[in-house]
Design a protein around this motif. Structure first.
Motif, PDB file in Angstrom:
ATOM      1  N   THR A  56      16.656 -30.521 -67.537  1.00 26.16           N
ATOM      2  CA  THR A  56      16.223 -29.546 -66.542  1.00 26.16           C
ATOM      3  C   THR A  56      14.877 -29.895 -65.923  1.00 26.16           C
ATOM      4  O   THR A  56      13.950 -30.310 -66.620  1.00 26.16           O
ATOM      5  N   GLN A  57      14.771 -29.693 -64.609  1.00 26.60           N
ATOM      6  CA  GLN A  57      13.476 -29.626 -63.940  1.00 26.60           C
ATOM      7  C   GLN A  57      13.092 -28.148 -63.823  1.00 26.60           C
ATOM      8  O   GLN A  57      12.229 -27.661 -64.524  1.00 26.60           O
ATOM      9  N   VAL A  58      13.786 -27.401 -62.988  1.00 22.12           N
ATOM     10  CA  VAL A  58      13.643 -25.935 -62.930  1.00 22.12           C
ATOM     11  C   VAL A  58      14.983 -25.282 -63.217  1.00 22.12           C
ATOM     12  O   VAL A  58      15.087 -24.359 -64.007  1.00 22.12           O
ATOM     13  N   PHE A  59      16.042 -25.797 -62.576  1.00 24.00           N
ATOM     14  CA  PHE A  59      17.377 -25.216 -62.708  1.00 24.00           C
ATOM     15  C   PHE A  59      18.213 -26.054 -63.663  1.00 24.00           C
ATOM     16  O   PHE A  59      18.185 -27.282 -63.621  1.00 24.00           O
ATOM     17  N   LEU A  60      18.983 -25.367 -64.515  1.00 22.52           N
ATOM     18  CA  LEU A  60      19.829 -26.066 -65.465  1.00 22.52           C
ATOM     19  C   LEU A  60      20.870 -26.907 -64.734  1.00 22.52           C
ATOM     20  O   LEU A  60      21.285 -26.589 -63.620  1.00 22.52           O
ATOM     21  N   ARG A  70      15.141 -34.085 -64.278  1.00 29.59           N
ATOM     22  CA  ARG A  70      13.979 -34.896 -64.661  1.00 29.59           C
ATOM     23  C   ARG A  70      14.090 -36.315 -64.119  1.00 29.59           C
ATOM     24  O   ARG A  70      13.076 -36.958 -63.821  1.00 29.59           O
ATOM     25  N   LEU A  71      15.310 -36.826 -63.987  1.00 30.65           N
ATOM     26  CA  LEU A  71      15.478 -38.182 -63.473  1.00 30.65           C
ATOM     27  C   LEU A  71      15.124 -38.264 -62.004  1.00 30.65           C
ATOM     28  O   LEU A  71      14.336 -39.118 -61.588  1.00 30.65           O
ATOM     29  N   THR A  72      15.699 -37.366 -61.189  1.00 31.29           N
ATOM     30  CA  THR A  72      15.398 -37.436 -59.758  1.00 31.29           C
ATOM     31  C   THR A  72      13.928 -37.112 -59.498  1.00 31.29           C
ATOM     32  O   THR A  72      13.315 -37.683 -58.591  1.00 31.29           O
ATOM     33  N   HIS A  73      13.348 -36.209 -60.290  1.00 29.94           N
ATOM     34  CA  HIS A  73      11.914 -35.943 -60.163  1.00 29.94           C
ATOM     35  C   HIS A  73      11.118 -37.211 -60.423  1.00 29.94           C
ATOM     36  O   HIS A  73      10.207 -37.555 -59.662  1.00 29.94           O
ATOM     37  N   SER A  74      11.447 -37.927 -61.490  1.00 33.85           N
ATOM     38  CA  SER A  74      10.700 -39.152 -61.831  1.00 33.85           C
ATOM     39  C   SER A  74      10.826 -40.197 -60.730  1.00 33.85           C
ATOM     40  O   SER A  74       9.858 -40.904 -60.421  1.00 33.85           O
ATOM     41  N   LEU A  75      12.003 -40.295 -60.123  1.00 37.54           N
ATOM     42  CA  LEU A  75      12.191 -41.238 -59.018  1.00 37.54           C
ATOM     43  C   LEU A  75      11.354 -40.848 -57.812  1.00 37.54           C
ATOM     44  O   LEU A  75      10.783 -41.715 -57.126  1.00 37.54           O
ATOM     45  N   GLU A  76      11.255 -39.549 -57.539  1.00 35.04           N
ATOM     46  CA  GLU A  76      10.446 -39.097 -56.410  1.00 35.04           C
ATOM     47  C   GLU A  76       8.958 -39.358 -56.665  1.00 35.04           C
ATOM     48  O   GLU A  76       8.222 -39.737 -55.743  1.00 35.04           O
ATOM     49  N   ALA A 204       5.043 -34.238 -55.794  1.00 32.74           N
ATOM     50  CA  ALA A 204       6.506 -34.271 -55.860  1.00 32.74           C
ATOM     51  C   ALA A 204       7.078 -32.933 -56.293  1.00 32.74           C
ATOM     52  O   ALA A 204       7.986 -32.389 -55.642  1.00 32.74           O
ATOM     53  N   TYR A 205       6.566 -32.370 -57.394  1.00 32.72           N
ATOM     54  CA  TYR A 205       7.213 -31.140 -57.868  1.00 32.72           C
ATOM     55  C   TYR A 205       6.915 -29.955 -56.959  1.00 32.72           C
ATOM     56  O   TYR A 205       7.753 -29.051 -56.808  1.00 32.72           O
ATOM     57  N   ASN A 206       5.754 -29.900 -56.323  1.00 29.60           N
ATOM     58  CA  ASN A 206       5.519 -28.814 -55.363  1.00 29.60           C
ATOM     59  C   ASN A 206       6.542 -28.867 -54.228  1.00 29.60           C
ATOM     60  O   ASN A 206       7.111 -27.851 -53.830  1.00 29.60           O
TER      61      ASN A 206
END
Length: 383
Positions: A56-60, A70-76, A204-206
């Motif tokens: 999860t990042q925010v949504f399951l 978490r993967l797409t966040h890390s790529l961004e 990225a997360y904002n």
């Protein structure tokens, strides 16, 4: 807005893989890759990295196919980091390695999972996902015949250790004198590449939480227009494209927000570097505050957006309802594993540090595996 020029040569303050402070276990150099490229490749091929796709990042994960994980966040984070690094002449490969590894220790169910494990481990040293990321690359990955972990360079490990309490820093320092935890005890900063990943993570997360929040229906664009950073780029998007609406207007607003923040970071960092004039990466480490930064104005705007998202998205009743169920899953799993160790795989069940083994095993789970394990062990269906 004009594109900032790209640095032509490696500046003195940038990390240099040829002058790395090395690995904990020395290895021969790779014939076709720099030390930081090698680190990046080891991270990408790790089991922990693949698991991020279902964390999860925010949504399951089951709540929608297009929400960030978490993967797409890390790529961004890696993409933003490399773009900024190129303009400042920093080592892009080191930035990418740190960005891709920074969340390897994150639990299933995001920060809810971290809070549960920290509570369960309170009498046994606690749990913090940032320290767990370091633990993953130093110990838990088991891919190589000569060492546990990934045996990464000092500079990569330094960037992964983003936060550290004094108590944990003292433990790391005792095992590794003068190493990656020293700055938390005696002041100082990590490399500029590590500082860049910290800022790129926030940018990225904002941005993607604005996107995912609107996509989910939990926040409305009209609400977001209360936030100055969103409002000014929404207006700029409409000034340039008066007929724009819907998703395209949202995407153009976010794109402009990202560009403005990237250019601001580059400009503010160049000013800080000109004022400080660090002669090498060690001079960067001796500075008392980060040199890679937002301007004062952009820092205030970014903080305001973060506060808005915390109040209106992360604390939304629907997100909180999901969080409560996720917490219950992990509490139940910890309770079972800590009393019935045979329920864990043998390489965890056979360890003497039972509670830490439980935390390591649970932290490595994906959301959906944790849900399946919970159903198997308790007979309950919470999701």
């Amino acid at each position: 807005m004009e594109r900032p020029e790209v640095a032509a040569t490696r500046p003195a303050y940038a990390a240099d893989p040829a002058r790395s402070r090395g690995r904990r276990l020395p290895e021969p150099a790779a014939p076709t890759r720099s030390e930081f490229q090698r680190d990046r490749d080891r991270i990408i091929h790790s089991t922990a990295f693949r698991r991020l796709v279902y964390k999860t990042q925010v949504f399951l994960n089951h709540e929608g196919d297009l929400f960030r994980t978490r993967l797409t966040h890390s790529l961004e984070v890696a993409q933003l980091g490399r773009s900024i690094a190129r303009s400042l002449g920093l080592d892009e490969d080191l930035v990418e390695a740190v960005a891709l590894a920074h969340d390897l220790g994150h639990t299933p169910f995001g920060h809810a999972g971290q809070d549960v494990l920290d509570d369960c481990m309170r009498a046994h040293g606690g749990f913090e996902h940032n320290l767990q990321s370091l633990r993953v690359v130093d110990q838990l990955e088991q891919r190589y015949p000569d060492f546990d972990g990934l045996n990464l360079c000092f500079e990569t490990r330094e960037g992964i250790l983003k936060h550290c309490s004094r108590r944990h820093a003292e433990l790391i320092e005792a095992a590794e004198p003068g190493g990656i935890a020293t700055r938390f005890l005696h002041g100082g900063q990590p490399s500029l590449e590590a500082q860049l990943c910290n800022v790129a993570d926030e940018v990225a997360y904002n941005a993607h939480d604005v996107d995912d929040g609107v996509r989910s229906g939990l926040i409305e664009l009209e609400q977001l227009l209360e936030v100055e950073l969103v409002r000014e780029h929404w207006r700029a998007a409409l000034d340039a494209h008066p007929s724009l609406c819907g998703k395209r207007l949202l995407f153009e607003t976010i794109r402009r927000m990202l560009s403005a923040q990237v250019y601001d970071i580059i400009d503010a960092t160049r000013v800080a570097l000109a004022e400080t004039d660090p002669v090498d990466p060690e001079a960067v480490r001796r500075t008392g505050k980060p040199l890679l930064r937002f301007s004062v104005d952009m820092r205030a705007k970014s903080t305001a957006l973060k506060r808005f998202l915390f109040a209106n998205l992360y604390r939304h009743p629907q997100v909180q309802s999901t969080r409560a169920r996720a917490e219950q899953v992990l509490r139940d799993l910890f309770a079972v594993y800590s009393t019935e160790v045979a329920q864990m795989p043998s390489d965890y069940a056979g360890r003497e540090d039972r509670e830490r083994a439980c935390a390591d095993y649970i932290a490595g789970m994906t959301d959906r595996f944790a849900i399946r394990e919970h159903q198997r062990l308790t007979g309950k269906t919470l999701f």
